[in-house]
Enzyme design. Sequence first.
Site, PDB file in Angstrom:
ATOM      1  N   LYS A 182     -11.376  26.113   0.046  1.00  0.00           N
ATOM      2  CA  LYS A 182     -10.183  25.370  -0.390  1.00  0.00           C
ATOM      3  C   LYS A 182     -10.586  23.911  -0.447  1.00  0.00           C
ATOM      4  O   LYS A 182     -11.334  23.422   0.414  1.00  0.00           O
ATOM      5  CB  LYS A 182      -9.051  25.558   0.627  1.00  0.00           C
ATOM      6  CG  LYS A 182      -7.872  24.674   0.428  1.00  0.00           C
ATOM      7  CD  LYS A 182      -7.458  23.947   1.690  1.00  0.00           C
ATOM      8  CE  LYS A 182      -8.351  22.756   1.986  1.00  0.00           C
ATOM      9  NZ  LYS A 182      -8.089  22.126   3.258  1.00  0.00           N
ATOM     10  N   THR A 189     -15.252  18.000   5.187  1.00  0.00           N
ATOM     11  CA  THR A 189     -15.875  16.680   5.306  1.00  0.00           C
ATOM     12  C   THR A 189     -15.553  15.887   4.052  1.00  0.00           C
ATOM     13  O   THR A 189     -15.207  16.442   3.005  1.00  0.00           O
ATOM     14  CB  THR A 189     -17.406  16.766   5.436  1.00  0.00           C
ATOM     15  OG1 THR A 189     -17.924  17.220   4.178  1.00  0.00           O
ATOM     16  CG2 THR A 189     -17.845  17.694   6.545  1.00  0.00           C
ATOM     17  N   ALA A 190     -15.667  14.609   4.207  1.00  0.00           N
ATOM     18  CA  ALA A 190     -15.354  13.738   3.078  1.00  0.00           C
ATOM     19  C   ALA A 190     -16.373  13.920   1.961  1.00  0.00           C
ATOM     20  O   ALA A 190     -16.089  13.666   0.796  1.00  0.00           O
ATOM     21  CB  ALA A 190     -15.324  12.292   3.540  1.00  0.00           C
ATOM     22  N   GLN A 191     -17.586  14.371   2.338  1.00  0.00           N
ATOM     23  CA  GLN A 191     -18.621  14.544   1.312  1.00  0.00           C
ATOM     24  C   GLN A 191     -18.356  15.800   0.480  1.00  0.00           C
ATOM     25  O   GLN A 191     -18.347  15.757  -0.741  1.00  0.00           O
ATOM     26  CB  GLN A 191     -20.008  14.644   1.954  1.00  0.00           C
ATOM     27  CG  GLN A 191     -20.594  13.300   2.348  1.00  0.00           C
ATOM     28  CD  GLN A 191     -19.889  12.723   3.568  1.00  0.00           C
ATOM     29  OE1 GLN A 191     -19.604  13.442   4.532  1.00  0.00           O
ATOM     30  NE2 GLN A 191     -19.560  11.438   3.530  1.00  0.00           N
ATOM     31  N   GLU A 251      -3.436  17.090   6.043  1.00  0.00           N
ATOM     32  CA  GLU A 251      -3.170  17.922   4.877  1.00  0.00           C
ATOM     33  C   GLU A 251      -3.481  19.382   5.206  1.00  0.00           C
ATOM     34  O   GLU A 251      -2.705  20.287   4.902  1.00  0.00           O
ATOM     35  CB  GLU A 251      -4.030  17.486   3.675  1.00  0.00           C
ATOM     36  CG  GLU A 251      -3.574  16.217   3.005  1.00  0.00           C
ATOM     37  CD  GLU A 251      -4.231  14.973   3.582  1.00  0.00           C
ATOM     38  OE1 GLU A 251      -4.868  15.091   4.663  1.00  0.00           O
ATOM     39  OE2 GLU A 251      -4.107  13.896   2.986  1.00  0.00           O
ATOM     40  N   ASP A 299       0.845  -1.179   0.000  1.00  0.00           N
ATOM     41  CA  ASP A 299       0.000   0.000   0.000  1.00  0.00           C
ATOM     42  C   ASP A 299       0.887   1.237   0.000  1.00  0.00           C
ATOM     43  O   ASP A 299       1.896   1.279   0.703  1.00  0.00           O
ATOM     44  CB  ASP A 299      -0.874   0.012   1.263  1.00  0.00           C
ATOM     45  CG  ASP A 299      -2.099  -0.852   1.058  1.00  0.00           C
ATOM     46  OD1 ASP A 299      -2.587  -0.904  -0.082  1.00  0.00           O
ATOM     47  OD2 ASP A 299      -2.532  -1.490   2.029  1.00  0.00           O
ATOM     48  N   ASP A 355      -5.890  -4.172   6.032  1.00  0.00           N
ATOM     49  CA  ASP A 355      -6.526  -4.043   7.334  1.00  0.00           C
ATOM     50  C   ASP A 355      -8.045  -3.938   7.262  1.00  0.00           C
ATOM     51  O   ASP A 355      -8.726  -4.237   8.210  1.00  0.00           O
ATOM     52  CB  ASP A 355      -5.935  -2.862   8.123  1.00  0.00           C
ATOM     53  CG  ASP A 355      -5.995  -1.567   7.325  1.00  0.00           C
ATOM     54  OD1 ASP A 355      -6.555  -1.586   6.212  1.00  0.00           O
ATOM     55  OD2 ASP A 355      -5.473  -0.561   7.820  1.00  0.00           O
ATOM     56  N   ARG A 406     -15.620  17.646   0.507  1.00  0.00           N
ATOM     57  CA  ARG A 406     -14.209  17.694   0.119  1.00  0.00           C
ATOM     58  C   ARG A 406     -13.691  19.139   0.051  1.00  0.00           C
ATOM     59  O   ARG A 406     -12.818  19.467  -0.742  1.00  0.00           O
ATOM     60  CB  ARG A 406     -13.989  16.967  -1.213  1.00  0.00           C
ATOM     61  CG  ARG A 406     -14.334  15.483  -1.117  1.00  0.00           C
ATOM     62  CD  ARG A 406     -14.438  14.832  -2.464  1.00  0.00           C
ATOM     63  NE  ARG A 406     -13.121  14.573  -3.030  1.00  0.00           N
ATOM     64  CZ  ARG A 406     -12.912  14.409  -4.339  1.00  0.00           C
ATOM     65  NH1 ARG A 406     -13.917  14.521  -5.176  1.00  0.00           N
ATOM     66  NH2 ARG A 406     -11.717  14.158  -4.802  1.00  0.00           N
TER      67      ARG A 406
END
Lengths: 708, 554
Positions: A416, A399-401, A368, A327, A543, A403
């Site tokens: 950003k 959030t991941a949604q 990040e 990975d 994992d 981004r």
Amino acid sequence: MTTDTQKQEDSMSTAAPTRAPHQDVPTGHKESRVGAGLFDPKQLLKSLPDACRKLDPRVMVKSPVMFVVWIGSVLTTVFSFKDPGDWFGWTISAWLWLTVVFANLAEAVAEGRGKAQADTLRKAKTDTVARRLVGESEEQVPGTGLRIGDLVVCEAGDIIPGDGDVVEGVASVDESAITGESAPVIRESGGDRSAVTGGTKVLSDRIVIKITTKPGETFIDRMINLVEGAARQKTPNEIALNILLASLTIVFLLAVATLPPFADYAGTHLTMVVLVALLVCLIPTTIGALLSAIGIAGMDRLVQRNVLAMSGRAVEAAGDVSTLLLDKTGTITLGNRQASEFVPVSGTTEAELADAAQLSSLADETPEGRSIVVLAKEKYGLRERHQGELTGAEWIAFTAQTRMSGVDVDGRKIRKGAAGSVVAWVREQGGEVSEDAGALTDRISEAGGTPLLVAVEDTDGARVLGVIHLKDVVKEGMRERFDELRRMGIKTVMITGDNPLTAKAIAAEAGVDDFLAEATPEDKMALIKREQAGGKLVAMTGDGTNDAPALAQADVGVAMNTGTSAAKEAGNMVDLDSNPTKLIEIVEIGKQLLITRGALTTFSIANDVAKYFAIIPALFAAVYPGLDKLNIMGLSSPDSAILSAVIFNALIIIALVPLSLKGVRYRPVSADKLLRRNLTIYGIGGLVAPFIGIKLIDLLISLIPGIG
Amino acid sequence: MGPVLAGVLQLLALIAALALAYVPLGTYMARVYSSDTHWRFEKWIYKGIGANPNTEMRWPAYLRCVLAFSAVSVVFLYLLQRLQGHLPGSLGFKAIDPDQAFNTATSFVTNTNWQSYYGEQAMGHVVQTAGLAVQNFVSAAVGIAVAVALVRGFARARTGELGNFWSDLVRGVTRILLPLSVVAAIVLVACGAIQNFSGIHEVGQFVGGHQQWNGGAVASQEAIKEVGTNGGGYFNANSAHPFENPTPFTNLFEIFLLLVVPFALTRTFGIMVGSLKQGYAILATMATIWVGFIALMMWTEFAHHGPALQIAGGAMEGKETRFGVGASSIFAVSTTLTSTGAVDSFHSSFTGLGGGITMLGMQLGEIAPGGTGSGLYGMLVMAIIAVFIAGLMVGRTPEYLGKKIGTREIKFAACYILITPALVLIFTAAAMALPTPGHSMTNSGAHGFSEILYAYSSAANNNGSAFAGLNADTQWFNSTLGLAMVLGRFLPMVFVLALAGSLAEQKPVPATAGTLRTEKPLFTGLLVGAILIITGLTYFPALALGPLAEGLAS
């Protein structure tokens, strides 16, 4: 922390296996990475009782070569009783028994090293009382009474009664009983961090666990069996070697058993003691004695590195691996990407961009996001502002949604985030995306970086200010490591979710042979199957639950201990440190195991030449004086020659115990170089060493009055 | 020119000739066993024996054919000898005794050609040509067929199929052995070997007295005797007889013939597994042992003690003056390192150590270069053993030619290497322990023991040469040697074919930098070492009491 826990931890740290330090960075070429298992001569003495217990013929019969020696010892002892005045028969008998004991000692020492670890683990496995949920109510049952599918409750201070998955709640768990790592870990329902292990301790909060393993078959039980060697089964390769050794034993048995009629014809009578001595010297006792110790020690070397192999077969397969799937994140690159540069579009200054980038990232707690704030501070002297400082600011967290992250302050909206999201946002706000923004994004992608766009909406309308260049940082020394692997004939494939462009750039920087970009679990599976169809053995780490099919398909599947129980169940090894780089070490340990077996087999067989030159003239020079010319070692007397060969044969076992436990030194070089080196040391060395050894022993024996 | 120089020059000429023949013959044989087309003549044969030459066989089927064919051959040859008195062209010879007929039948079917009879005094034209000569061809072809089946095991993947025994057998005869023999026979006739069907001649000797000579199809039988590594002479004196081997040139030519097919088969092997280098590595191993043995032999035979030997220029006893020490040494080593067993000199009369070298050559399993086919498969089995040990030392599950050497493969290889030592040692020990067999010895002491050790080494390894002196025409020796020949020939074949089947089922493992390079000189060295230590050391005690005791005595 209660004193109780402290005590437990103390005991852990003293008894925990000597662990190799975490090695993300290779230590260069001069030092061998694998090997260096500790060996203490005191262990020999401590294991002596065990070694004697193993003299039971029912145990001995498992090792065909040593069983022959055992029978030989019984025979010579019986014959010595018949002729009690014969000091030679007694001495030979004694040394033959010692030969058997030495062999058992090697095995006992190897097993003994696992015992300490097993004891520690047993302590963790104290009888727990489980709080089983029945409907809404709880009942107290012993941990051993749990069935698969039972739901149990654990609260702060409770020992988790069995292996399972968290189905409700989140808790911090002390897993030091298993990993030796005292920092607590978070376990929560759903996702990839839901697996809990019996014997570990909940430190805070309350969780509900669904039991997934029968009592007696839990992870900790398996670990105990493993380190004690109870679950040890002979591996395919070991079986093959045993067959070869057995056939060599039969060949030499024939050579010795047919000798009496030849000798009678020649006019000399060979006693049973002499025949047995000759036989024991010829059959491959050295490797026969050390074979099982080598196997146990190989597993032990893995355990010392905090890797649990569920079968010896997996360890052997590790040596055969020709494709490694690694990975990217965590193995090849440091975990996180970092901001390395601010690239403004025309009409914007770098400082403006940096300021906007920092502001918009304050609400981004991802690594990040943090690296952007830090870069702006370090490169542009922008003090890190805190969210509270700006009044009236509305923070938009990452959030991941979406981004994206950002802030709305003073009538300005700053955003950003991922290029696609930001472009969509700008258009939504009625703005235009300048052409050079697209060009910059592409350039960064091509260079292997990840572009993040920074945009603003103010009185001038919505527009893109510039691009933040996020870079993957390849771990130091990885290129050298991959070069080594290539020399060993192992192909490395980097697995990443990145797009092909980014993946290609990182692959080139790290020096891997191939990469799989935008990898889905199906892609991984397909890659493994493709490699295997070409006859290659594949190793991988994983994992997540979605890694489970691939882990099961791979020949060596190393599951991270932090992973889900599905992953752990599917893999054939578990890395307690959850360090994916360790895969490389595992391969080396596998190779080392096979090399040690091969080297000692070669040594053992090569030894025979010298033994013949000692014993044949001793037996027959009396009737055929010409044969004394074969006594090139100039041994002092026939009795002393035979005795010296037998003693050498016994002592060489003890002398090689440390080597068999530590393993032959392994360096990642090509097969050619390895063979040349090992053939020189163990082949040529095996021819020469006994000539010297037997001569020296003979010199000592000849000093004893009455002999020689 | 001194005799030593003459010997060395003959050796160099021989090597040059073998090198010239190596590429064309090896390539041609690979083509023979890979071709899909049948010659019309061959189709007649298939029709005649009712075999389908196109079906692929798995190893049990292939083995059944080998065994069935050989069993029928033994019965046929046995009956032919027993009925000799009633056959035409039998020169008035009577039926052969049952034990000797059994011994001879097994001897020729197993490619051993041990002869406990005097050819010129027992066998008529029909038995010699229709019986013995036919077996000279087919027993050699069976050997090559089994070797080719093993090679296919390496070359093929994910199939258990090893080819078709009948087609391999017939092609070996029609396309390889027959053409080679025809050419060789013509050369031999041209050089003075006889080829006729004349009867018994009474000839007066210069020193007075009379001698009986008979003619026969000698040159043709001589050709296949060498080409098929058979070794059964038309005459008892074998290749020392001037009718069989008239000149120093024919002597060298016969050595060439008995070596050419086994050596060239390594190229056939290389081509069929798709790597010429692998073939060269096996060739190098064979050649190293062969040259090494010749050097040793010449050294011990030329090293002369005593005035008589010094005048003769070496140990000339039992050697033909027209060949000399050098050529006889080359012949003796070549015949015992192949399964030929033809002799142009008396091995019993070699120096003690020289006799030991001939015995050790056979005891190594006759693999350098070995019999037609049997040499190649014997060497490949040893290569598997060596690869297993060496492969472990490079840290991988051992593999050879892309095939893994796992439990099954090592089991078959281990069984293979057990057989001949067991036969040689057990039968020799029985002969020494029982009261009567010892009466057959001509000599006492170590040399007498060597006679018996040699006989069983020769029989179990299917060589066929004898340490002349032993009277082997007794019921004990005829029966036990016959048994040793049968078991020593067919048990190994069982394991070779099982091994081939197991290899053919595997999928190949691609070679990487981590793979043991079996085409390198290092591996060749290892293989030579493994052969000498594993096989050689088995016999060390026995050799010490025979040839070593004798050779080191002076």
